[in-house]
Motif scaffolding. Sequence first.
Motif, PDB file in Angstrom:
ATOM      1  N   GLN A   2       0.838  -1.195   0.000  1.00  0.00           N
ATOM      2  CA  GLN A   2       0.000   0.000   0.000  1.00  0.00           C
ATOM      3  C   GLN A   2       0.874   1.246   0.000  1.00  0.00           C
ATOM      4  O   GLN A   2       1.963   1.261   0.573  1.00  0.00           O
ATOM      5  CB  GLN A   2      -0.898   0.012   1.237  1.00  0.00           C
ATOM      6  N   VAL A   3       0.380   2.240  -0.677  1.00  0.00           N
ATOM      7  CA  VAL A   3       1.056   3.536  -0.725  1.00  0.00           C
ATOM      8  C   VAL A   3       0.055   4.602  -0.281  1.00  0.00           C
ATOM      9  O   VAL A   3      -1.082   4.617  -0.746  1.00  0.00           O
ATOM     10  CB  VAL A   3       1.556   3.841  -2.140  1.00  0.00           C
ATOM     11  N   GLN A   4       0.489   5.464   0.600  1.00  0.00           N
ATOM     12  CA  GLN A   4      -0.343   6.581   1.044  1.00  0.00           C
ATOM     13  C   GLN A   4       0.202   7.875   0.452  1.00  0.00           C
ATOM     14  O   GLN A   4       1.420   8.081   0.410  1.00  0.00           O
ATOM     15  CB  GLN A   4      -0.362   6.681   2.570  1.00  0.00           C
ATOM     16  N   LEU A   5      -0.727   8.722   0.011  1.00  0.00           N
ATOM     17  CA  LEU A   5      -0.349   9.983  -0.632  1.00  0.00           C
ATOM     18  C   LEU A   5      -1.067  11.135   0.056  1.00  0.00           C
ATOM     19  O   LEU A   5      -2.284  11.055   0.287  1.00  0.00           O
ATOM     20  CB  LEU A   5      -0.725   9.953  -2.107  1.00  0.00           C
ATOM     21  N   VAL A   6      -0.325  12.187   0.334  1.00  0.00           N
ATOM     22  CA  VAL A   6      -0.917  13.364   0.971  1.00  0.00           C
ATOM     23  C   VAL A   6      -0.489  14.599   0.201  1.00  0.00           C
ATOM     24  O   VAL A   6       0.719  14.903   0.119  1.00  0.00           O
ATOM     25  CB  VAL A   6      -0.492  13.492   2.439  1.00  0.00           C
ATOM     26  N   GLU A   7      -1.470  15.298  -0.362  1.00  0.00           N
ATOM     27  CA  GLU A   7      -1.191  16.526  -1.104  1.00  0.00           C
ATOM     28  C   GLU A   7      -1.266  17.742  -0.176  1.00  0.00           C
ATOM     29  O   GLU A   7      -1.984  17.741   0.820  1.00  0.00           O
ATOM     30  CB  GLU A   7      -2.199  16.737  -2.244  1.00  0.00           C
ATOM     31  N   SER A   8      -0.559  18.770  -0.554  1.00  0.00           N
ATOM     32  CA  SER A   8      -0.612  20.043   0.153  1.00  0.00           C
ATOM     33  C   SER A   8      -0.217  21.156  -0.806  1.00  0.00           C
ATOM     34  O   SER A   8       0.317  20.890  -1.890  1.00  0.00           O
ATOM     35  CB  SER A   8       0.305  20.035   1.374  1.00  0.00           C
ATOM     36  N   GLY A   9      -0.479  22.396  -0.386  1.00  0.00           N
ATOM     37  CA  GLY A   9      -0.031  23.534  -1.178  1.00  0.00           C
ATOM     38  C   GLY A   9      -1.104  24.243  -1.963  1.00  0.00           C
ATOM     39  O   GLY A   9      -0.836  25.262  -2.607  1.00  0.00           O
ATOM     40  N   GLY A  10      -2.317  23.725  -1.942  1.00  0.00           N
ATOM     41  CA  GLY A  10      -3.381  24.397  -2.670  1.00  0.00           C
ATOM     42  C   GLY A  10      -3.775  25.700  -1.995  1.00  0.00           C
ATOM     43  O   GLY A  10      -3.316  26.025  -0.898  1.00  0.00           O
ATOM     44  N   ALA A  40      -1.337  10.901  -7.706  1.00  0.00           N
ATOM     45  CA  ALA A  40      -1.600   9.476  -7.871  1.00  0.00           C
ATOM     46  C   ALA A  40      -0.301   8.730  -8.109  1.00  0.00           C
ATOM     47  O   ALA A  40       0.660   9.293  -8.645  1.00  0.00           O
ATOM     48  CB  ALA A  40      -2.546   9.251  -9.045  1.00  0.00           C
ATOM     49  N   ALA A  41      -0.301   7.455  -7.720  1.00  0.00           N
ATOM     50  CA  ALA A  41       0.887   6.613  -7.866  1.00  0.00           C
ATOM     51  C   ALA A  41       0.568   5.384  -8.707  1.00  0.00           C
ATOM     52  O   ALA A  41      -0.480   4.749  -8.522  1.00  0.00           O
ATOM     53  CB  ALA A  41       1.403   6.185  -6.492  1.00  0.00           C
ATOM     54  N   ASP A  68       3.749   0.861 -13.993  1.00  0.00           N
ATOM     55  CA  ASP A  68       4.423   1.495 -15.135  1.00  0.00           C
ATOM     56  C   ASP A  68       3.602   1.372 -16.415  1.00  0.00           C
ATOM     57  O   ASP A  68       4.135   1.529 -17.514  1.00  0.00           O
ATOM     58  CB  ASP A  68       5.825   0.918 -15.357  1.00  0.00           C
ATOM     59  N   TYR A  69       2.310   1.070 -16.260  1.00  0.00           N
ATOM     60  CA  TYR A  69       1.413   0.994 -17.415  1.00  0.00           C
ATOM     61  C   TYR A  69       0.304   2.022 -17.312  1.00  0.00           C
ATOM     62  O   TYR A  69      -0.800   1.812 -17.814  1.00  0.00           O
ATOM     63  CB  TYR A  69       0.817  -0.413 -17.524  1.00  0.00           C
ATOM     64  N   LEU A  70       0.592   3.134 -16.662  1.00  0.00           N
ATOM     65  CA  LEU A  70      -0.377   4.218 -16.502  1.00  0.00           C
ATOM     66  C   LEU A  70      -1.650   3.756 -15.787  1.00  0.00           C
ATOM     67  O   LEU A  70      -2.753   4.211 -16.118  1.00  0.00           O
ATOM     68  CB  LEU A  70      -0.718   4.856 -17.851  1.00  0.00           C
ATOM     69  N   GLN A  71      -1.466   2.841 -14.854  1.00  0.00           N
ATOM     70  CA  GLN A  71      -2.577   2.402 -14.016  1.00  0.00           C
ATOM     71  C   GLN A  71      -2.321   2.926 -12.609  1.00  0.00           C
ATOM     72  O   GLN A  71      -1.485   2.392 -11.875  1.00  0.00           O
ATOM     73  CB  GLN A  71      -2.675   0.882 -14.018  1.00  0.00           C
ATOM     74  N   TYR A  72      -3.018   3.965 -12.262  1.00  0.00           N
ATOM     75  CA  TYR A  72      -2.798   4.625 -10.988  1.00  0.00           C
ATOM     76  C   TYR A  72      -3.672   3.967  -9.928  1.00  0.00           C
ATOM     77  O   TYR A  72      -4.882   4.187  -9.883  1.00  0.00           O
ATOM     78  CB  TYR A  72      -3.084   6.115 -11.121  1.00  0.00           C
ATOM     79  N   ASP A  73      -3.045   3.215  -9.073  1.00  0.00           N
ATOM     80  CA  ASP A  73      -3.791   2.458  -8.075  1.00  0.00           C
ATOM     81  C   ASP A  73      -3.982   3.219  -6.765  1.00  0.00           C
ATOM     82  O   ASP A  73      -4.838   2.851  -5.959  1.00  0.00           O
ATOM     83  CB  ASP A  73      -3.077   1.140  -7.764  1.00  0.00           C
ATOM     84  N   TYR A  74      -3.173   4.216  -6.548  1.00  0.00           N
ATOM     85  CA  TYR A  74      -3.214   4.939  -5.281  1.00  0.00           C
ATOM     86  C   TYR A  74      -3.445   6.419  -5.535  1.00  0.00           C
ATOM     87  O   TYR A  74      -2.826   7.006  -6.440  1.00  0.00           O
ATOM     88  CB  TYR A  74      -1.895   4.739  -4.514  1.00  0.00           C
ATOM     89  N   TRP A  75      -4.315   7.006  -4.710  1.00  0.00           N
ATOM     90  CA  TRP A  75      -4.707   8.401  -4.888  1.00  0.00           C
ATOM     91  C   TRP A  75      -4.690   9.129  -3.549  1.00  0.00           C
ATOM     92  O   TRP A  75      -4.999   8.555  -2.515  1.00  0.00           O
ATOM     93  CB  TRP A  75      -6.108   8.487  -5.477  1.00  0.00           C
ATOM     94  N   GLY A  76      -4.350  10.403  -3.614  1.00  0.00           N
ATOM     95  CA  GLY A  76      -4.441  11.242  -2.433  1.00  0.00           C
ATOM     96  C   GLY A  76      -5.847  11.801  -2.294  1.00  0.00           C
ATOM     97  O   GLY A  76      -6.737  11.523  -3.106  1.00  0.00           O
ATOM     98  N   GLN A  77      -6.025  12.612  -1.256  1.00  0.00           N
ATOM     99  CA  GLN A  77      -7.355  13.134  -0.963  1.00  0.00           C
ATOM    100  C   GLN A  77      -7.686  14.393  -1.758  1.00  0.00           C
ATOM    101  O   GLN A  77      -8.841  14.818  -1.809  1.00  0.00           O
ATOM    102  CB  GLN A  77      -7.478  13.439   0.537  1.00  0.00           C
TER     103      GLN A  77
END
Length: 119
Positions: free
Chosen positions: A1-9, A97-98, A102-111
């Motif tokens: 699992q990969v967790q993603l957290v965006e900021s800066g908006g 997204a992550a 490597d086939y442009l399938q983004y399985d992990y997304w931030g909020q």
Amino acid sequence: QVQLVESGGGLVQAGGSLRLSCAASGRTDTVRRMGWFRQAPGKEREFVARIRRNDGSTAYADSVKDRFTISRDSTKNTVYLQMNDLKPEDTAVYYCAADPSDYLQYDYWGQGTQVTVSS
């Protein structure tokens, strides 16, 4: 699992700049590509930019080319999106997204993080 957290908006006037950050944690060693997407109210989510982990190659949507720059800091497991010359039509929720395949399938997304550009 990969967790993603965006900021800066935030809120910025047209012509201004913002830098978004996306911090990844968990099994970041499995990630092959990172991408930024956005979704404006009433519209479908669209691709903005992506960067490959191994060689740093990038790609951009035509609408942001020459204005946005995607970059990465591997030591911090963080991807950035520098956005310059912002326009009202750039207003959207921006998602990181992550892609582990490597086939442009983004399985992990931030909020997501809101970017609002005023005219």
